[in-house]
Design a protein around this motif. Structure first.
Motif, PDB file in Angstrom:
ATOM      1  N   GLY A 223      11.573   4.869 -11.436  1.00 51.72           N
ATOM      2  CA  GLY A 223      10.463   5.773 -11.161  1.00 51.72           C
ATOM      3  C   GLY A 223      10.190   5.944  -9.680  1.00 51.72           C
ATOM      4  N   ARG A 224       8.948   6.355  -9.393  1.00 54.36           N
ATOM      5  CA  ARG A 224       8.527   6.611  -8.010  1.00 54.36           C
ATOM      6  C   ARG A 224       7.067   6.220  -7.869  1.00 54.36           C
ATOM      7  NH1 ARG A 224       7.787  11.971  -4.501  1.00 54.36           N
ATOM      8  NH2 ARG A 224       8.688  11.153  -2.585  1.00 54.36           N
ATOM      9  N   VAL A 225       6.722   5.547  -6.757  1.00 54.68           N
ATOM     10  CA  VAL A 225       5.345   5.113  -6.539  1.00 54.68           C
ATOM     11  C   VAL A 225       4.878   5.507  -5.145  1.00 54.68           C
ATOM     12  CG1 VAL A 225       5.618   3.141  -8.105  1.00 54.68           C
ATOM     13  CG2 VAL A 225       5.896   2.798  -5.645  1.00 54.68           C
ATOM     14  N   TRP A 226       3.559   5.541  -5.007  1.00 57.88           N
ATOM     15  CA  TRP A 226       2.887   5.671  -3.719  1.00 57.88           C
ATOM     16  C   TRP A 226       2.338   4.286  -3.411  1.00 57.88           C
ATOM     17  CZ3 TRP A 226      -2.373   4.694  -3.172  1.00 57.88           C
ATOM     18  CH2 TRP A 226      -2.932   5.002  -1.942  1.00 57.88           C
ATOM     19  N   LEU A 227       2.508   3.811  -2.185  1.00 60.68           N
ATOM     20  CA  LEU A 227       2.067   2.473  -1.812  1.00 60.68           C
ATOM     21  C   LEU A 227       1.342   2.555  -0.473  1.00 60.68           C
ATOM     22  CD1 LEU A 227       3.991  -0.824  -2.089  1.00 60.68           C
ATOM     23  CD2 LEU A 227       3.080  -0.181   0.140  1.00 60.68           C
ATOM     24  N   THR A 228       0.249   1.831  -0.378  1.00 63.36           N
ATOM     25  CA  THR A 228      -0.445   1.683   0.898  1.00 63.36           C
ATOM     26  C   THR A 228      -0.794   0.218   1.090  1.00 63.36           C
ATOM     27  OG1 THR A 228      -2.198   2.579   2.311  1.00 63.36           O
ATOM     28  CG2 THR A 228      -2.777   2.140   0.026  1.00 63.36           C
ATOM     29  N   LYS A 229      -0.783  -0.205   2.352  1.00 67.63           N
ATOM     30  CA  LYS A 229      -1.077  -1.594   2.693  1.00 67.63           C
ATOM     31  C   LYS A 229      -2.390  -1.650   3.461  1.00 67.63           C
ATOM     32  CE  LYS A 229       3.673  -1.905   4.036  1.00 67.63           C
ATOM     33  NZ  LYS A 229       4.619  -2.432   5.019  1.00 67.63           N
ATOM     34  N   GLU A 230      -3.181  -2.683   3.184  1.00 69.24           N
ATOM     35  CA  GLU A 230      -4.413  -2.895   3.922  1.00 69.24           C
ATOM     36  C   GLU A 230      -4.078  -3.075   5.403  1.00 69.24           C
ATOM     37  OE1 GLU A 230      -7.974  -6.175   3.997  1.00 69.24           O
ATOM     38  OE2 GLU A 230      -6.988  -5.802   2.089  1.00 69.24           O
ATOM     39  N   ASP A 231      -4.875  -2.497   6.264  1.00 66.24           N
ATOM     40  CA  ASP A 231      -4.688  -2.566   7.721  1.00 66.24           C
ATOM     41  C   ASP A 231      -3.454  -1.800   8.208  1.00 66.24           C
ATOM     42  OD1 ASP A 231      -6.952  -4.200   7.852  1.00 66.24           O
ATOM     43  OD2 ASP A 231      -5.765  -6.026   7.697  1.00 66.24           O
ATOM     44  N   ASP A 232      -2.946  -0.874   7.401  1.00 63.73           N
ATOM     45  CA  ASP A 232      -1.795  -0.054   7.787  1.00 63.73           C
ATOM     46  C   ASP A 232      -2.191   1.391   7.510  1.00 63.73           C
ATOM     47  OD1 ASP A 232       0.599   1.357   7.979  1.00 63.73           O
ATOM     48  OD2 ASP A 232       1.763  -0.127   6.895  1.00 63.73           O
ATOM     49  N   GLY A 233      -2.159   2.236   8.500  1.00 66.18           N
ATOM     50  CA  GLY A 233      -2.599   3.616   8.329  1.00 66.18           C
ATOM     51  C   GLY A 233      -1.612   4.508   7.593  1.00 66.18           C
ATOM     52  N   ALA A 234      -0.426   4.009   7.301  1.00 65.43           N
ATOM     53  CA  ALA A 234       0.604   4.833   6.671  1.00 65.43           C
ATOM     54  C   ALA A 234       0.572   4.722   5.151  1.00 65.43           C
ATOM     55  CB  ALA A 234       1.977   4.414   7.177  1.00 65.43           C
ATOM     56  N   ASP A 235       1.019   5.785   4.503  1.00 67.66           N
ATOM     57  CA  ASP A 235       1.249   5.792   3.062  1.00 67.66           C
ATOM     58  C   ASP A 235       2.757   5.881   2.857  1.00 67.66           C
ATOM     59  OD1 ASP A 235      -1.590   7.945   2.406  1.00 67.66           O
ATOM     60  OD2 ASP A 235      -1.479   5.770   2.495  1.00 67.66           O
ATOM     61  N   TYR A 236       3.235   5.249   1.791  1.00 68.36           N
ATOM     62  CA  TYR A 236       4.670   5.217   1.536  1.00 68.36           C
ATOM     63  C   TYR A 236       4.957   5.745   0.138  1.00 68.36           C
ATOM     64  CZ  TYR A 236       4.327   1.929   5.416  1.00 68.36           C
ATOM     65  OH  TYR A 236       4.044   1.343   6.619  1.00 68.36           O
ATOM     66  N   CYS A 237       5.893   6.684   0.019  1.00 68.24           N
ATOM     67  CA  CYS A 237       6.403   7.122  -1.282  1.00 68.24           C
ATOM     68  C   CYS A 237       7.745   6.431  -1.449  1.00 68.24           C
ATOM     69  CB  CYS A 237       6.558   8.633  -1.337  1.00 68.24           C
ATOM     70  SG  CYS A 237       4.967   9.474  -1.393  1.00 68.24           S
ATOM     71  N   ILE A 238       7.857   5.633  -2.499  1.00 62.55           N
ATOM     72  CA  ILE A 238       9.040   4.793  -2.676  1.00 62.55           C
ATOM     73  C   ILE A 238       9.729   5.156  -3.979  1.00 62.55           C
ATOM     74  CG2 ILE A 238       9.879   2.421  -2.738  1.00 62.55           C
ATOM     75  CD1 ILE A 238       7.151   1.655  -1.463  1.00 62.55           C
ATOM     76  N   ASP A 239      11.007   5.450  -3.885  1.00 62.11           N
ATOM     77  CA  ASP A 239      11.811   5.822  -5.053  1.00 62.11           C
ATOM     78  C   ASP A 239      12.527   4.610  -5.631  1.00 62.11           C
ATOM     79  OD1 ASP A 239      11.349   8.681  -5.024  1.00 62.11           O
ATOM     80  OD2 ASP A 239      12.560   8.737  -3.195  1.00 62.11           O
TER      81      ASP A 239
END
Length: 94
Positions: free
Chosen positions: A27-43
């Motif tokens: 599948g595919r997810v969206w991930l964000t980390k605390e204290d990190d301004g970026a969002d990640y789309c991970i396949d």
């Protein structure tokens, strides 16, 4: 640890120093980390490091399977065996 997420489901992880990465197995997810301004789309087939994150939020963009990767050196695993004897407590007479 493995998690199965349906589209739109959210998983929140409170991370520990032993957690290294999140792997998207399917599948595919969206991930964000605390204290990190970026969002990640991970396949599927990709990893995202979470070593320095205090927390992680993962949302399934479609049905997905994710796995948390741990660093576990043999010396960091300890097992303790404890023998416990059950005793009946008898109240003392006053």
């Amino acid at each position: 640890m493995n998690y199965l997420l349906e589209k739109g489901e959210v998983l929140t992880l409170v991370t520990t120093p032993a957690m290294e990465a999140v792997e998207v197995v399917t599948g595919r997810v969206w991930l964000t980390k605390e204290d990190d301004g970026a969002d990640y789309c991970i396949d599927a087939g990709s990893l995202c490091s979470i070593k320095s994150a205090k927390g992680v939020v993962i949302e399934a963009l479609e049905s997905a399977s994710v796995s948390v990767k741990w660093k576990m050196a043999p010396s960091s695993v300890r097992v303790a065996m404890v023998k416990v004897e059950h005793r009946h407590c008898v109240p003392q007479a006053s």
